[in-house]
Design an enzyme around this catalytic site. Structure first.
Site, PDB file in Angstrom:
ATOM      1  N   PHE A 123      70.471  57.202  -3.880  1.00  0.00           N
ATOM      2  CA  PHE A 123      69.154  56.760  -4.193  1.00  0.00           C
ATOM      3  C   PHE A 123      69.502  55.693  -5.334  1.00  0.00           C
ATOM      4  O   PHE A 123      69.927  56.311  -6.469  1.00  0.00           O
ATOM      5  CB  PHE A 123      68.098  57.695  -4.746  1.00  0.00           C
ATOM      6  CG  PHE A 123      66.663  57.010  -4.398  1.00  0.00           C
ATOM      7  CD1 PHE A 123      65.994  56.822  -3.278  1.00  0.00           C
ATOM      8  CD2 PHE A 123      66.109  56.451  -5.849  1.00  0.00           C
ATOM      9  CE1 PHE A 123      64.642  56.163  -3.253  1.00  0.00           C
ATOM     10  CE2 PHE A 123      64.791  56.038  -5.750  1.00  0.00           C
ATOM     11  CZ  PHE A 123      64.291  55.696  -4.363  1.00  0.00           C
ATOM     12  N   GLU A 155      65.531  41.846   3.091  1.00  0.00           N
ATOM     13  CA  GLU A 155      65.341  43.244   3.080  1.00  0.00           C
ATOM     14  C   GLU A 155      66.186  43.489   1.613  1.00  0.00           C
ATOM     15  O   GLU A 155      67.257  43.107   1.659  1.00  0.00           O
ATOM     16  CB  GLU A 155      65.767  43.942   4.185  1.00  0.00           C
ATOM     17  CG  GLU A 155      64.885  44.248   5.030  1.00  0.00           C
ATOM     18  CD  GLU A 155      63.780  45.499   4.552  1.00  0.00           C
ATOM     19  OE1 GLU A 155      63.329  45.492   3.523  1.00  0.00           O
ATOM     20  OE2 GLU A 155      63.636  46.571   5.346  1.00  0.00           O
ATOM     21  N   ASP A 156      65.514  44.564   0.960  1.00  0.00           N
ATOM     22  CA  ASP A 156      66.384  44.970  -0.140  1.00  0.00           C
ATOM     23  C   ASP A 156      67.336  45.827   0.221  1.00  0.00           C
ATOM     24  O   ASP A 156      68.697  45.774   0.092  1.00  0.00           O
ATOM     25  CB  ASP A 156      65.492  45.803  -1.217  1.00  0.00           C
ATOM     26  CG  ASP A 156      64.543  46.714  -0.375  1.00  0.00           C
ATOM     27  OD1 ASP A 156      64.418  46.971   0.708  1.00  0.00           O
ATOM     28  OD2 ASP A 156      63.509  47.137  -1.212  1.00  0.00           O
ATOM     29  N   LYS A 170      57.645  45.864  -1.598  1.00  0.00           N
ATOM     30  CA  LYS A 170      57.898  45.120  -2.708  1.00  0.00           C
ATOM     31  C   LYS A 170      59.318  44.923  -3.107  1.00  0.00           C
ATOM     32  O   LYS A 170      59.673  43.963  -3.918  1.00  0.00           O
ATOM     33  CB  LYS A 170      57.162  45.662  -3.891  1.00  0.00           C
ATOM     34  CG  LYS A 170      55.699  45.867  -3.838  1.00  0.00           C
ATOM     35  CD  LYS A 170      55.297  46.884  -5.080  1.00  0.00           C
ATOM     36  CE  LYS A 170      53.794  47.013  -5.052  1.00  0.00           C
ATOM     37  NZ  LYS A 170      53.435  48.181  -6.233  1.00  0.00           N
ATOM     38  N   ASP A 227      68.004  51.845   4.875  1.00  0.00           N
ATOM     39  CA  ASP A 227      68.485  53.253   4.837  1.00  0.00           C
ATOM     40  C   ASP A 227      68.409  53.849   6.228  1.00  0.00           C
ATOM     41  O   ASP A 227      69.507  53.623   7.052  1.00  0.00           O
ATOM     42  CB  ASP A 227      67.250  53.812   3.842  1.00  0.00           C
ATOM     43  CG  ASP A 227      67.495  55.162   3.508  1.00  0.00           C
ATOM     44  OD1 ASP A 227      68.402  56.147   4.471  1.00  0.00           O
ATOM     45  OD2 ASP A 227      67.286  55.605   2.529  1.00  0.00           O
TER      46      ASP A 227
END
Ligand code: 5GP
Length: 178
Positions: free
Chosen positions: A153, A100-101, A44, A104
């Site tokens: 984060f 892609e957001d 999402k 990581d």
């Protein structure tokens, strides 16, 4: 989730995001000049970035959505990627741009690349709004990177914490209360 359990430190402003997307779009427009691309939104977390990026492109763009889950409700990766929604059309012979957001560990992107390469696109490249180079665990190429960030984060602009905070217009660093 109790809203008192965390604080959010403002990190990347709406203006900085907007300016960065304009730069990424310029590069993509130049690299794919005269070609149609299939932009793939990885759900999402990428839907906000995806919406802004595709509207900045001056190319013919087809939009596809790929649902993935890897994090559950945690702030650390499980390392396990699941497809929750597949593409709606064929990508064989097409120029594919994965949107892609955040990259990581790179495990999700590595999975997506293998998953899509098996369908024989003409080319495949990736745009990621954020990347955490120090967190990378696998070797993946990202052609268009918005911001390289530390191992923190982040939330907002599509990125969640336990499914909340996706609607923040800026990117913030999440601090959990002990
Ligand atoms: P990777 O497989 O590269 O470790 O993780 C990729 C996915 O994990 C991203 O698409 C995103 O959904 C989630 N993720 C990784 N880092 C963050 C972060 O800092 N904040 C949030 N909200 N999600 C993250």
């Amino acid at each position: 989730m109790n809203p008192m359990d965390y604080t959010i430190e403002k990190f990347i402003s709406e203006k900085e995001i907007k300016d960065k997307i304009a730069k990424l779009a310029d590069q993509i427009n130049a690299d794919f000049d005269g070609k149609e691309i299939v932009a793939i939104c990885t759900l999402k977390g990428s839907f906000v970035f995806f919406s802004d990026l595709i509207r900045s492109l001056a190319l013919p763009v087809r939009c596809e959505f790929l649902g993935l889950s890897s994090y559950g409700n945690q702030t650390t990766t499980s390392g396990e990627v699941k497809v929750t929604l597949d593409l709606n059309s064929q990508i064989e012979g097409k120029h594919v741009l994965i949107v892609e957001d955040i990259v990581d560990s790179g495990i999700t992107l590595q999975f997506i690349l293998k998953y899509l390469e098996a369908r024989n696109p003409a080319s495949i490249s990736t745009a990621a709004l954020l990347s955490k180079p120090d967190a990378l665990k696998v070797d993946v190429d990202v052609e268009y990177v918005g911001f390289e960030i530390q191992n923190q984060f982040v939330v907002g602009y599509g990125l969640d914490y336990a499914e909340s905070l996706r609607g923040l217009p800026y990117i913030g660093i999440l601090h959990l209360e002990e």
